[in-house]
Design a protein around this motif. Structure first.
Motif, PDB file in Angstrom:
ATOM      1  N   ASN A  37       0.760  -1.044  -0.042  1.00 40.94           N
ATOM      2  CA  ASN A  37      -0.126   0.089  -0.164  1.00 40.94           C
ATOM      3  C   ASN A  37       0.810   1.134   0.073  1.00 40.94           C
ATOM      4  OD1 ASN A  37      -2.556   1.213  -0.004  1.00 40.94           O
ATOM      5  ND2 ASN A  37      -2.513   1.289   2.206  1.00 40.94           N
ATOM      6  N   THR A  38       1.747   1.263  -0.640  1.00 43.54           N
ATOM      7  CA  THR A  38       2.825   2.417  -1.071  1.00 43.54           C
ATOM      8  C   THR A  38       2.027   3.779  -1.366  1.00 43.54           C
ATOM      9  OG1 THR A  38       3.266   1.817  -3.324  1.00 43.54           O
ATOM     10  CG2 THR A  38       4.806   1.093  -1.764  1.00 43.54           C
ATOM     11  N   ASP A  39       0.792   3.716  -1.971  1.00 46.37           N
ATOM     12  CA  ASP A  39       0.322   4.892  -2.376  1.00 46.37           C
ATOM     13  C   ASP A  39      -1.253   5.027  -1.523  1.00 46.37           C
ATOM     14  OD1 ASP A  39       1.812   5.540  -4.337  1.00 46.37           O
ATOM     15  OD2 ASP A  39       0.958   4.038  -5.644  1.00 46.37           O
ATOM     16  N   GLY A  40      -0.935   4.777  -0.217  1.00 42.31           N
ATOM     17  CA  GLY A  40      -2.005   4.620   0.688  1.00 42.31           C
ATOM     18  C   GLY A  40      -2.301   5.698   1.388  1.00 42.31           C
ATOM     19  N   TRP A  41      -2.364   6.964   0.683  1.00 44.24           N
ATOM     20  CA  TRP A  41      -2.884   8.258   1.112  1.00 44.24           C
ATOM     21  C   TRP A  41      -4.226   8.536   0.739  1.00 44.24           C
ATOM     22  CZ3 TRP A  41       0.837  11.414   3.573  1.00 44.24           C
ATOM     23  CH2 TRP A  41       1.996  10.986   3.628  1.00 44.24           C
ATOM     24  N   LYS A  42      -5.104   9.008   1.999  1.00 43.96           N
ATOM     25  CA  LYS A  42      -6.530   9.606   1.562  1.00 43.96           C
ATOM     26  C   LYS A  42      -6.496  10.966   2.014  1.00 43.96           C
ATOM     27  CE  LYS A  42     -10.929   9.189   0.836  1.00 43.96           C
ATOM     28  NZ  LYS A  42     -11.447   9.132  -0.424  1.00 43.96           N
ATOM     29  N   THR A  43      -6.827  11.829   0.898  1.00 46.46           N
ATOM     30  CA  THR A  43      -6.922  13.325   1.190  1.00 46.46           C
ATOM     31  C   THR A  43      -8.330  13.902   1.195  1.00 46.46           C
ATOM     32  OG1 THR A  43      -6.520  13.724  -1.142  1.00 46.46           O
ATOM     33  CG2 THR A  43      -4.607  13.773   0.115  1.00 46.46           C
ATOM     34  N   GLY A  44      -8.398  15.025   2.126  1.00 51.10           N
ATOM     35  CA  GLY A  44      -9.788  15.663   2.177  1.00 51.10           C
ATOM     36  C   GLY A  44      -9.724  17.144   2.295  1.00 51.10           C
ATOM     37  N   LEU A  45     -10.512  17.800   1.694  1.00 47.01           N
ATOM     38  CA  LEU A  45     -10.313  19.226   1.733  1.00 47.01           C
ATOM     39  C   LEU A  45     -11.985  19.866   1.873  1.00 47.01           C
ATOM     40  CD1 LEU A  45      -8.480  21.785   1.162  1.00 47.01           C
ATOM     41  CD2 LEU A  45      -8.709  21.396  -1.364  1.00 47.01           C
ATOM     42  N   CYS A  46     -11.672  20.369   3.184  1.00 46.44           N
ATOM     43  CA  CYS A  46     -13.148  21.288   3.587  1.00 46.44           C
ATOM     44  C   CYS A  46     -12.878  22.747   3.301  1.00 46.44           C
ATOM     45  CB  CYS A  46     -13.336  21.096   4.821  1.00 46.44           C
ATOM     46  SG  CYS A  46     -14.640  21.657   5.709  1.00 46.44           S
ATOM     47  N   SER A  47     -13.646  23.411   2.830  1.00 46.15           N
ATOM     48  CA  SER A  47     -13.429  24.822   2.632  1.00 46.15           C
ATOM     49  C   SER A  47     -13.454  25.674   3.720  1.00 46.15           C
ATOM     50  CB  SER A  47     -14.371  25.253   1.354  1.00 46.15           C
ATOM     51  OG  SER A  47     -15.649  25.278   1.805  1.00 46.15           O
ATOM     52  N   VAL A  48     -14.118  25.147   4.816  1.00 43.33           N
ATOM     53  CA  VAL A  48     -14.264  26.170   6.143  1.00 43.33           C
ATOM     54  C   VAL A  48     -13.164  25.965   7.008  1.00 43.33           C
ATOM     55  CG1 VAL A  48     -16.173  26.621   7.865  1.00 43.33           C
ATOM     56  CG2 VAL A  48     -16.874  25.997   5.474  1.00 43.33           C
ATOM     57  N   PRO A  49     -12.436  27.108   7.338  1.00 39.27           N
ATOM     58  CA  PRO A  49     -11.417  26.720   8.323  1.00 39.27           C
ATOM     59  C   PRO A  49     -12.096  26.795   9.530  1.00 39.27           C
ATOM     60  CG  PRO A  49     -11.444  28.963   7.413  1.00 39.27           C
ATOM     61  CD  PRO A  49     -12.564  28.173   6.659  1.00 39.27           C
ATOM     62  N   PRO A  50     -11.073  26.398  10.552  1.00 43.61           N
ATOM     63  CA  PRO A  50     -11.494  26.586  12.165  1.00 43.61           C
ATOM     64  C   PRO A  50     -11.589  28.252  12.333  1.00 43.61           C
ATOM     65  CG  PRO A  50      -9.464  25.099  12.019  1.00 43.61           C
ATOM     66  CD  PRO A  50      -9.912  25.706  10.636  1.00 43.61           C
ATOM     67  N   VAL A  51     -12.054  28.248  13.418  1.00 50.92           N
ATOM     68  CA  VAL A  51     -12.488  29.862  13.644  1.00 50.92           C
ATOM     69  C   VAL A  51     -11.149  30.773  14.084  1.00 50.92           C
ATOM     70  CG1 VAL A  51     -13.581  31.574  15.386  1.00 50.92           C
ATOM     71  CG2 VAL A  51     -14.849  29.490  14.526  1.00 50.92           C
ATOM     72  N   GLY A  52     -10.710  31.619  13.577  1.00 52.99           N
ATOM     73  CA  GLY A  52      -9.539  32.507  13.616  1.00 52.99           C
ATOM     74  C   GLY A  52      -8.480  31.845  13.147  1.00 52.99           C
ATOM     75  N   GLN A  53      -8.363  30.769  12.163  1.00 55.46           N
ATOM     76  CA  GLN A  53      -7.348  30.251  11.533  1.00 55.46           C
ATOM     77  C   GLN A  53      -7.532  30.354   9.973  1.00 55.46           C
ATOM     78  OE1 GLN A  53      -4.390  29.605  12.799  1.00 55.46           O
ATOM     79  NE2 GLN A  53      -4.949  29.729  14.885  1.00 55.46           N
ATOM     80  N   PRO A  54      -6.398  30.606   9.116  1.00 51.42           N
ATOM     81  CA  PRO A  54      -6.793  30.535   7.825  1.00 51.42           C
ATOM     82  C   PRO A  54      -7.069  28.966   7.408  1.00 51.42           C
ATOM     83  CG  PRO A  54      -4.260  30.952   8.153  1.00 51.42           C
ATOM     84  CD  PRO A  54      -5.092  31.018   9.567  1.00 51.42           C
TER      85      PRO A  54
END
Length: 483
Positions: free
Chosen positions: A387-404
């Motif tokens: 499983n050398t390519d065993g990466w799962k990626t996620g991208l949520c557009s809403v950041p935590p409060v007060g952080q970019p």
């Protein structure tokens, strides 16, 4: 939109839950400026007619306006009523339906057997009814989140009995557990017994376990405090007011207590675990270009049923607005996520084998940023050969409060075996001398065989991780062309 239910068990589980609900409301308030109940809020909150609880209505013209209020999709359980009562007096107390609270007065005496075999049996029907009521108010129930400690009696005993109940009644709903493991110098003498007995249940009945260690949390809090700038008098400066902003990893609001601004000894640590849950569920609550569903975490990160313990690390370690610390550079954030100082478990993944890894980003991050950093970090990380390519990626557009932006990394890594081995050693030191065993064997329904079975289960789990770490690529014969 799917929904999830949080089941808070014991003092630790309820205090973590208290911080989770407080911080979740802050996130939704920052994102939902109009205060409209939408799909995002429905993931963890129920919109109810408050007249059902308070038969008071307001006439507008010829009709009556509907007064709506938010209720948490939660079940609160503790065999000592003190913590739950304090929670109800705090700023998030109105979130909880009193029919979803289960308390007793005597407690479990730091004894897994009392929690599991006495109160777990006594309250099984009541717990089942509370869970059923919460489940029926979901349009599409996807996951149960259970928060509890491993070292005490209620968290370890009642908490793991609930896991078995959920397996029986809701076999198709995911069970994510966030257990807090005691440190080596824990003041509960019987915590090794409680932890090993509970681990047997976690291994058998959970879908994903995100273990958190008290010692790691304590060191993270100390690291944050040391990073804060000081004033001319040597005092730490938290913000413009000189005080920690309520809800940060440094201080808490009054959510868990009846007194304004009061702070419990473990509030700083509980905030970190609450932020873990917020980041884990961000894709379930907000939109994103590459959202990761909770079932995808289990599917992609758990290659074998019992190998479901995930090492979590997150950056930044603090939240909200009032800390005078500049945001981390984006690439540095990815580096931090694979540093031991940012893990919620004291372990060393870089010198062990990764079976799979998930990177869940929030905020102003592009997919190209994730790919660039994966390529940069990949040479320093050891992945299992199949499983050398065993990466799962996620991208949520809403950041935590007060952080970019923020990053949560979840690694299925063989390094957890060291934590489990240490726990087994502490258990064995007590068990060889039969120390304190009579407190367990005197409990109706508790058999000595459970100790040996739990120890065997833990040893088997450790052995599986050891075998995976020793796995080497099989040599595949090359095709020979006849001449």
């Amino acid at each position: 939109m799917t929904q999830s239910i949080v089941i808070q068990v014991g003092q630790c589980g309820n205090q973590i839950g208290c911080r989770f609900w407080d911080l979740a409301l802050r996130e939704h308030a920052a994102h939902n400026k109009n205060g409209v109940y939408d799909d995002s809020l429905s993931s963890f909150f129920l919109n109810v007619d408050s007249r059902h609880e308070h038969p008071v209505s307001i006439r507008v013209g010829d009709g009556k306006s509907k007064v709506r209020t938010l209720k948490a999709r939660a079940v609160l359980i503790d065999m000592e009523e003190g913590v739950v009562n304090e929670l109800l007096k705090g700023s998030v107390g109105e979130l909880f339906d009193h029919r979803q609270l289960i308390t007793d007065v005597s407690g479990c005496g730091n004894n897994w057997a009392v929690g599991n075999k006495v109160y777990g049996v006594r309250y099984r029907e009541h717990i089942s009814e509370c869970v059923r009521r919460a489940a029926e108010q979901c349009d599409c129930l996807q996951c149960f989140f259970i928060t509890h400690s491993m070292g005490g009696g209620t968290g370890s005993g009642v908490g793991t009995s609930i896991l078995q109940l959920l397996q029986d009644d809701y076999p198709d709903v995911y069970r994510f557990v966030t257990p807090v493991y005691p440190s080596n110098d824990d003041d509960v003498i019987t915590s090794p017994y409680n932890s090993v007995l509970a681990m047997h249940q976690l291994t058998e009945y959970a879908d994903c376990v995100l273990p958190v260690e008290n010692q790691a949390l304590s060191e993270i809090c100390e690291k944050i405090n040391q990073a804060l700038p000081t004033d001319n008098f040597g005092k730490r400066v938290y913000g413009a007011t000189g005080k920690a902003k309520a809800g940060t990893a440094i201080s808490s609001s009054d959510a868990g207590s009846g007194k304004k601004g009061s702070e419990k000894p473990f509030d700083q640590m509980n905030n970190i675990v609450a932020n873990l849950l917020l980041n884990l569920t961000s894709s379930s609550r907000f939109e994103g270009s590459l959202n990761v569903d909770l079932n995808e975490i289990s599917t992609n990160l758990v290659p074998f049923p019992k190998i479901h313990y995930l090492v979590a690390s997150q950056t930044p370690l603090y939240s909200l607005l009032d800390l005078k610390l500049p945001p981390r550079r984006l690439d540095q954030m990815f580096t931090d996520a694979f540093s031991r100082e940012y893990q919620l478990l004291k372990a060393d993944p870089k010198n062990s084998m990764y079976l799979a890894c998930a990177l869940m980003c929030r905020g102003n991050v592009e997919i190209s940023d994730i790919r660039r950093n994966i390529d940069r970090l990949r040479p320093s990380l050891k992945f299992i050969h199949w499983n050398t390519d065993g990466w799962k990626t996620g991208l949520c557009s809403v950041p935590p409060v007060g952080q970019p932006y923020s990053l949560l990394a979840l690694g299925n890594n063989t390094c957890v075996r060291h934590t489990f081995s240490d726990l087994r050693d502490r258990f064995s030191r007590l068990y060889k001398r039969k120390a304190h065993l009579h407190h367990y064997t005197n409990v109706d329904g508790m058999e000595m065989s459970l100790f040996s079975e739990s120890l065997e289960s833990l040893s088997s789990l450790i052995n599986e991780y050891e075998q995976l770490e020793k796995t080497v690529p099989e040599s595949i014969p090359r095709l020979q062309i006849a001449r």
